[in-house]
Design a protein around this motif. Structure first.
Motif, PDB file in Angstrom:
ATOM      1  N   VAL A 110       0.938  -1.306  -0.009  1.00 28.20           N
ATOM      2  CA  VAL A 110       0.224  -0.120   0.132  1.00 28.20           C
ATOM      3  C   VAL A 110       0.748   1.182  -0.078  1.00 28.20           C
ATOM      4  N   TYR A 111       0.679   2.080  -1.046  1.00 28.71           N
ATOM      5  CA  TYR A 111       1.603   3.164  -0.893  1.00 28.71           C
ATOM      6  C   TYR A 111       0.733   4.411  -1.418  1.00 28.71           C
ATOM      7  N   PHE A 112       1.393   5.667  -1.258  1.00 23.26           N
ATOM      8  CA  PHE A 112       0.793   6.938  -1.251  1.00 23.26           C
ATOM      9  C   PHE A 112       1.572   7.934  -2.001  1.00 23.26           C
ATOM     10  N   ASP A 113       0.708   8.889  -2.496  1.00 18.55           N
ATOM     11  CA  ASP A 113       1.341  10.169  -3.225  1.00 18.55           C
ATOM     12  C   ASP A 113       1.590  11.242  -2.052  1.00 18.55           C
ATOM     13  N   HIS A 114       2.479  11.775  -2.194  1.00 19.42           N
ATOM     14  CA  HIS A 114       2.797  12.957  -0.838  1.00 19.42           C
ATOM     15  C   HIS A 114       1.539  13.690  -0.711  1.00 19.42           C
ATOM     16  N   LEU A 115       0.859  14.033  -1.826  1.00 21.86           N
ATOM     17  CA  LEU A 115      -0.438  14.833  -1.696  1.00 21.86           C
ATOM     18  C   LEU A 115      -1.806  14.272  -1.348  1.00 21.86           C
ATOM     19  N   ASP A 116      -1.557  13.169  -0.991  1.00 19.73           N
ATOM     20  CA  ASP A 116      -2.871  12.308  -0.638  1.00 19.73           C
ATOM     21  C   ASP A 116      -3.244  12.879   0.920  1.00 19.73           C
ATOM     22  N   SER A 117      -4.357  12.462   1.237  1.00 22.94           N
ATOM     23  CA  SER A 117      -4.906  12.856   2.550  1.00 22.94           C
ATOM     24  C   SER A 117      -4.176  11.952   3.460  1.00 22.94           C
ATOM     25  N   ILE A 118      -4.051  12.396   4.794  1.00 19.69           N
ATOM     26  CA  ILE A 118      -3.434  11.561   5.717  1.00 19.69           C
ATOM     27  C   ILE A 118      -4.591  10.754   6.287  1.00 19.69           C
ATOM     28  N   LEU A 119      -5.824  10.919   6.041  1.00 17.19           N
ATOM     29  CA  LEU A 119      -6.978  10.039   6.432  1.00 17.19           C
ATOM     30  C   LEU A 119      -6.753   8.591   5.644  1.00 17.19           C
ATOM     31  N   HIS A 120      -6.433   8.837   4.171  1.00 18.71           N
ATOM     32  CA  HIS A 120      -6.136   7.595   3.542  1.00 18.71           C
ATOM     33  C   HIS A 120      -5.256   6.481   4.346  1.00 18.71           C
ATOM     34  N   VAL A 121      -4.177   7.193   5.054  1.00 18.55           N
ATOM     35  CA  VAL A 121      -3.124   6.609   5.435  1.00 18.55           C
ATOM     36  C   VAL A 121      -3.727   5.906   6.793  1.00 18.55           C
ATOM     37  N   THR A 122      -4.400   6.699   7.480  1.00 17.19           N
ATOM     38  CA  THR A 122      -4.854   5.991   8.782  1.00 17.19           C
ATOM     39  C   THR A 122      -5.916   4.755   8.312  1.00 17.19           C
TER      40      THR A 122
END
Length: 240
Positions: A110-122
């Protein structure tokens, strides 16, 4: 008939022993090619060799008895039993056919872009139970983002026991992320090579948080798997 079977076992043992010796040379890669030295040095670097260390040391002594005490070509004075021969052949097979690193990696990365919402990470932490996530910027991996960093950020930004994450981006919290060393490697690397990456980093007192596996080992490729030091610890090299 007994003599013929005994000769076959000794020959099989010697062949398997030589295969193990060749594999140790390739894996350990030191200037000293003596079998016992390769085993001793390799056991300190690689879990797989450490797993078989005692067996290999015993087989080295048996090999000396078999080879150096031959009465004549094709006649062995010392004979291994079938169980020993079977076991060293298994070890030779394991050492000569190392599993690809991807076989022990966490496949669902699972990876994210630096501009993704932190809520997606949580949400991902809650859903998958992961604590480390590769972060990408302009399609290039720029580091690992950890659950611990979110906690640090929350402590720093808490007001009256409350914290609002609704408008926070990954990039906002990445500033609190200490630099986590990572490596990006191609999918055809084997486990021995991955172990060596962690070992070399340890020698240089550099901690590697994870090794990301991609198709060709490039930073702009989609991650196929991720390996941490914990994944290496859990490898089971036992054989019947």
């Amino acid at each position: 008939m007994y003599k013929k079977q005994g000769q076959l076992l000794s020959e099989r043992f010697e062949v398997a022993f030589n295969q193990v010796h060749d594999a140790l040379r390739d894996i350990v890669q030191i200037n000293d090619e003596r079998f016992v030295v390769l085993v001793k040095v390799g056991a300190k670097k690689y879990q797989i060799i450490d797993t078989f260390k005692k067996d290999l040391e015993q087989y080295a002594r048996l090999r000396n008895a078999i080879v150096h005490e031959k009465m004549e070509v094709g006649f062995y004075i010392a004979e291994p039993n079938a169980k020993v021969v079977h076991h060293i052949e298994k070890i030779a097979d394991v050492l000569n056919r190392p599993n690809y690193a991807l076989s022990i990696a966490t496949k669902k990365v699972v990876y994210f872009d630096h501009l993704d919402s932190i809520l997606h990470v949580t949400d991902a932490i809650k859903k998958y139970g992961y604590s480390k996530f590769p972060i990408y910027k302009n399609n290039n991996c720029i580091g690992l983002f950890t659950a611990g960093t979110i906690m640090k950020w929350m402590v720093e930004n808490m007001e009256n026991g409350m914290v609002n994450l609704s408008n926070i981006l990954v990039a906002d919290i990445m500033e609190f992320e200490k630099e986590h060393s990572l490596e990006i490697v191609a999918k055809d690397l084997n486990i021995f090579e991955i172990e060596n990456i962690f070992e070399e980093a340890h020698k240089k007192k550099r901690k590697i948080e994870g090794v990301i596996i991609t198709e060709n080992g490039k930073m702009d490729e989609v991650p196929l798997g991720i390996i941490t030091a914990w994944d290496l610890i859990q490898i089971d090299y036992t054989i019947d």
